[in-house]
Scaffold this motif. Structure first.
Motif, PDB file in Angstrom:
ATOM      1  N   GLY A 148       1.001  -1.467   0.128  1.00  0.00           N
ATOM      2  CA  GLY A 148      -0.230  -0.280  -0.400  1.00  0.00           C
ATOM      3  C   GLY A 148       0.710   1.493   0.101  1.00  0.00           C
ATOM      4  O   GLY A 148       0.633   2.390  -0.833  1.00  0.00           O
ATOM      5  N   HIS A 149       2.312   1.557   0.869  1.00  0.00           N
ATOM      6  CA  HIS A 149       3.128   2.552   0.628  1.00  0.00           C
ATOM      7  C   HIS A 149       3.532   2.515  -0.238  1.00  0.00           C
ATOM      8  O   HIS A 149       4.845   3.373  -0.024  1.00  0.00           O
ATOM      9  N   PHE A 150       4.147   1.231  -0.679  1.00  0.00           N
ATOM     10  CA  PHE A 150       5.449   1.436  -1.899  1.00  0.00           C
ATOM     11  C   PHE A 150       5.079   0.120  -3.056  1.00  0.00           C
ATOM     12  O   PHE A 150       5.333   0.912  -4.017  1.00  0.00           O
ATOM     13  N   ILE A 151       5.383  -1.525  -3.074  1.00  0.00           N
ATOM     14  CA  ILE A 151       5.188  -1.480  -4.492  1.00  0.00           C
ATOM     15  C   ILE A 151       4.018  -0.828  -5.213  1.00  0.00           C
ATOM     16  O   ILE A 151       4.085  -1.174  -6.537  1.00  0.00           O
ATOM     17  N   ASP A 152       2.954  -1.107  -4.636  1.00  0.00           N
ATOM     18  CA  ASP A 152       1.625  -0.844  -5.276  1.00  0.00           C
ATOM     19  C   ASP A 152       1.923   0.479  -6.055  1.00  0.00           C
ATOM     20  O   ASP A 152       0.342   1.159  -6.878  1.00  0.00           O
ATOM     21  N   LEU A 153       2.404   1.040  -5.896  1.00  0.00           N
ATOM     22  CA  LEU A 153       2.067   2.417  -5.791  1.00  0.00           C
ATOM     23  C   LEU A 153       3.356   2.932  -7.358  1.00  0.00           C
ATOM     24  O   LEU A 153       2.952   3.629  -8.212  1.00  0.00           O
ATOM     25  N   LEU A 154       3.910   1.804  -7.233  1.00  0.00           N
ATOM     26  CA  LEU A 154       4.554   2.104  -8.863  1.00  0.00           C
ATOM     27  C   LEU A 154       4.720   1.039 -10.098  1.00  0.00           C
ATOM     28  O   LEU A 154       3.146  -0.080  -9.885  1.00  0.00           O
ATOM     29  N   THR A 155       4.165   1.345 -11.416  1.00  0.00           N
ATOM     30  CA  THR A 155       4.614   0.404 -12.249  1.00  0.00           C
ATOM     31  C   THR A 155       5.831  -0.551 -11.973  1.00  0.00           C
ATOM     32  O   THR A 155       6.852  -1.108 -11.067  1.00  0.00           O
ATOM     33  N   PRO A 156       5.021  -2.082 -12.864  1.00  0.00           N
ATOM     34  CA  PRO A 156       5.835  -3.094 -13.014  1.00  0.00           C
ATOM     35  C   PRO A 156       7.715  -2.656 -13.813  1.00  0.00           C
ATOM     36  O   PRO A 156       8.195  -2.978 -12.889  1.00  0.00           O
ATOM     37  N   ALA A 157       7.232  -1.825 -14.557  1.00  0.00           N
ATOM     38  CA  ALA A 157       8.930  -0.673 -15.291  1.00  0.00           C
ATOM     39  C   ALA A 157       9.484  -0.481 -13.552  1.00  0.00           C
ATOM     40  O   ALA A 157      11.019  -0.255 -13.626  1.00  0.00           O
TER      41      ALA A 157
ATOM     42  N   VAL B 137       9.501  -0.878 -10.496  1.00  0.00           N
ATOM     43  CA  VAL B 137       9.774  -1.757  -9.565  1.00  0.00           C
ATOM     44  C   VAL B 137      10.650  -2.813 -10.418  1.00  0.00           C
ATOM     45  O   VAL B 137      12.449  -2.478  -9.423  1.00  0.00           O
ATOM     46  N   ALA B 138      11.483  -2.827 -11.533  1.00  0.00           N
ATOM     47  CA  ALA B 138      12.465  -2.962 -11.967  1.00  0.00           C
ATOM     48  C   ALA B 138      12.900  -2.239 -11.847  1.00  0.00           C
ATOM     49  O   ALA B 138      14.451  -2.537 -11.395  1.00  0.00           O
ATOM     50  N   THR B 139      13.194  -0.904 -12.211  1.00  0.00           N
ATOM     51  CA  THR B 139      14.231   0.103 -11.703  1.00  0.00           C
ATOM     52  C   THR B 139      14.964   0.388 -10.346  1.00  0.00           C
ATOM     53  O   THR B 139      15.644   0.231 -10.657  1.00  0.00           O
TER      54      THR B 139
ATOM     55  N   ASP C  44      -7.023 -14.077   0.957  1.00  0.00           N
ATOM     56  CA  ASP C  44      -5.452 -14.498   0.680  1.00  0.00           C
ATOM     57  C   ASP C  44      -4.362 -13.241   0.943  1.00  0.00           C
ATOM     58  O   ASP C  44      -4.984 -12.705   0.030  1.00  0.00           O
ATOM     59  N   PRO C  45      -3.419 -13.449   1.882  1.00  0.00           N
ATOM     60  CA  PRO C  45      -2.749 -12.254   1.363  1.00  0.00           C
ATOM     61  C   PRO C  45      -2.309 -12.401   0.101  1.00  0.00           C
ATOM     62  O   PRO C  45      -1.517 -12.747  -0.573  1.00  0.00           O
ATOM     63  N   ARG C  46      -1.780 -11.778  -0.423  1.00  0.00           N
ATOM     64  CA  ARG C  46      -0.942 -10.590  -1.959  1.00  0.00           C
ATOM     65  C   ARG C  46       0.029 -10.895  -1.591  1.00  0.00           C
ATOM     66  O   ARG C  46       0.964 -10.026  -1.329  1.00  0.00           O
ATOM     67  N   TRP C  47       1.007 -11.466  -1.876  1.00  0.00           N
ATOM     68  CA  TRP C  47       1.791 -12.015  -1.007  1.00  0.00           C
ATOM     69  C   TRP C  47       3.214 -11.458  -2.552  1.00  0.00           C
ATOM     70  O   TRP C  47       2.596 -10.950  -3.283  1.00  0.00           O
ATOM     71  N   LEU C  48       4.240 -10.617  -1.786  1.00  0.00           N
ATOM     72  CA  LEU C  48       5.302 -10.301  -3.663  1.00  0.00           C
ATOM     73  C   LEU C  48       5.491 -10.927  -4.000  1.00  0.00           C
ATOM     74  O   LEU C  48       6.693 -12.057  -3.196  1.00  0.00           O
ATOM     75  N   SER C  49       5.700 -10.256  -5.093  1.00  0.00           N
ATOM     76  CA  SER C  49       6.245 -11.945  -6.549  1.00  0.00           C
ATOM     77  C   SER C  49       7.754 -11.262  -5.870  1.00  0.00           C
ATOM     78  O   SER C  49       8.614 -11.144  -5.292  1.00  0.00           O
ATOM     79  N   PRO C  50       8.623 -12.495  -6.029  1.00  0.00           N
ATOM     80  CA  PRO C  50       9.967 -12.246  -6.299  1.00  0.00           C
ATOM     81  C   PRO C  50      10.681 -11.275  -6.574  1.00  0.00           C
ATOM     82  O   PRO C  50      11.544 -10.561  -6.037  1.00  0.00           O
ATOM     83  N   GLN C  51      10.480 -10.674  -8.020  1.00  0.00           N
ATOM     84  CA  GLN C  51      11.015  -9.833  -8.495  1.00  0.00           C
ATOM     85  C   GLN C  51      10.743  -8.114  -7.655  1.00  0.00           C
ATOM     86  O   GLN C  51      11.433  -7.679  -7.053  1.00  0.00           O
ATOM     87  N   GLU C  52       9.565  -7.788  -6.868  1.00  0.00           N
ATOM     88  CA  GLU C  52       9.078  -7.428  -5.845  1.00  0.00           C
ATOM     89  C   GLU C  52       9.459  -7.630  -4.727  1.00  0.00           C
ATOM     90  O   GLU C  52       9.867  -6.484  -3.824  1.00  0.00           O
ATOM     91  N   GLN C  53       9.962  -8.476  -4.104  1.00  0.00           N
ATOM     92  CA  GLN C  53      10.276  -8.327  -2.923  1.00  0.00           C
ATOM     93  C   GLN C  53      12.041  -8.249  -2.818  1.00  0.00           C
ATOM     94  O   GLN C  53      12.438  -7.449  -2.748  1.00  0.00           O
ATOM     95  N   ARG C  54      12.664  -8.859  -4.493  1.00  0.00           N
ATOM     96  CA  ARG C  54      13.843  -8.329  -4.546  1.00  0.00           C
ATOM     97  C   ARG C  54      13.924  -6.957  -4.802  1.00  0.00           C
ATOM     98  O   ARG C  54      15.097  -6.478  -4.084  1.00  0.00           O
ATOM     99  N   ALA C  55      13.467  -5.920  -5.436  1.00  0.00           N
ATOM    100  CA  ALA C  55      13.238  -4.292  -5.410  1.00  0.00           C
ATOM    101  C   ALA C  55      12.901  -3.764  -4.008  1.00  0.00           C
ATOM    102  O   ALA C  55      13.856  -2.977  -2.917  1.00  0.00           O
ATOM    103  N   TRP C  56      11.968  -4.483  -3.056  1.00  0.00           N
ATOM    104  CA  TRP C  56      12.052  -4.019  -1.430  1.00  0.00           C
ATOM    105  C   TRP C  56      12.971  -4.484  -0.260  1.00  0.00           C
ATOM    106  O   TRP C  56      13.870  -3.633   0.181  1.00  0.00           O
ATOM    107  N   ARG C  57      13.781  -5.545  -0.562  1.00  0.00           N
ATOM    108  CA  ARG C  57      14.821  -5.569   0.078  1.00  0.00           C
ATOM    109  C   ARG C  57      15.909  -5.156  -0.238  1.00  0.00           C
ATOM    110  O   ARG C  57      16.477  -4.532   0.867  1.00  0.00           O
ATOM    111  N   ALA C  58      16.025  -4.735  -1.126  1.00  0.00           N
ATOM    112  CA  ALA C  58      17.501  -4.345  -2.190  1.00  0.00           C
ATOM    113  C   ALA C  58      17.101  -2.771  -1.711  1.00  0.00           C
ATOM    114  O   ALA C  58      18.134  -2.139  -1.290  1.00  0.00           O
TER     115      ALA C  58
END
Lengths: 155, 155
Positions: A123-132, A134-136, B3-17
């Motif tokens: 809610g406060h980070f990941i879903d504010l971003l587009t998939p692109a 997130v990749a960046t 069910d919780p919407r867990w982070l995808s592997p890429q979202e998790q890598r982005a968040w942890r980085a």
């Protein structure tokens, strides 16, 4: 001495937004975890232990994984031990030492808290971003982490 | 409950980085500022005051600008006052209060430290990125800041 290479207006905006976003995000996540009696640092330690074999890690590995000093981690583990989330185990056969081990209560806690915490991160980070975007974020910050880990391991 | 919407592997890598990069970067910048007897938070306060009219800000504004609680800021300003970098001024005509004011020594300090600090910010962050990545950082984190400031002001 050369003139300093000051940041351009855009670089300055990017740098200040990075700092402010991180501070606001930490406050908000801490605040939401407080309802479960945890801090963001507690949560990170529970995650690390829950993903380790036998739910245990050497204190030195845990300090590296959570990027903090041994002494600071030691204080935190003492607080978490008092809350019943972890225990310390000393290994006599192994001179390198002390382990932190997740308790059954610690494991129940992370499983109970995780769904809310992931919703906060979304809610406060990941879903504010587009998939692109997130990749960046992954690309940029992995590069920054690698650079800084290299400096750290060279010390 | 869904069910919780867990982070995808890429979202998790982005968040942890993101988390790891911020922690490593704060440690590194703190470490480099320590040579001048400052912390990263001290530096941010000096920057805010040096950019304000008459080098002074209300404590409440300074707390907002640096995103921290009044009580935490108050402790920090006390330490900085002891170091001769700032003074507190109480305004009798103004019930809202106390101001923090940069001293001459505080002003000399920020001017002396800034060239090294900007070199650190470049070396460990900005110069690792392409101009397009800098633009993306600004875009993403400004969005996150706006979202979180909105939550904050609604409280």
């Amino acid at each position: 001495m050369e003139d300093p290479r000051w940041l351009s207006p855009q670089e300055q905006r990017a740098w200040r937004a990075h700092l402010a976003a991180h501070r606001l995000l930490s406050h908000q996540l801490d605040r939401e975890l407080q309802e479960f009696g945890l801090s963001l640092s507690d949560y990170e330690i529970l995650v690390n232990l829950s993903e380790s074999p036998d739910h245990r890690m050497r204190m030195s590995e845990l300090a590296d994984a959570t990027i903090q000093s041994r002494s600071r981690l030691s204080h935190q583990i003492s607080r978490m031990e008092a809350a019943g989330l972890v225990i310390r185990e000393h290994c006599e056969d192994d001179r390198r030492g002390t382990f932190a081990v997740l308790t059954g209560y610690g494991w129940d806690t992370i499983r109970r808290v995780a769904p809310d915490h992931v919703a906060s991160v979304r809610g406060h980070f990941i879903d504010l971003l587009t998939p692109a975007q997130v990749a960046t974020v992954e690309e940029i910050y992995t590069q920054v982490v690698d650079h800084l880990q290299e400096i750290r391991s060279a010390r």
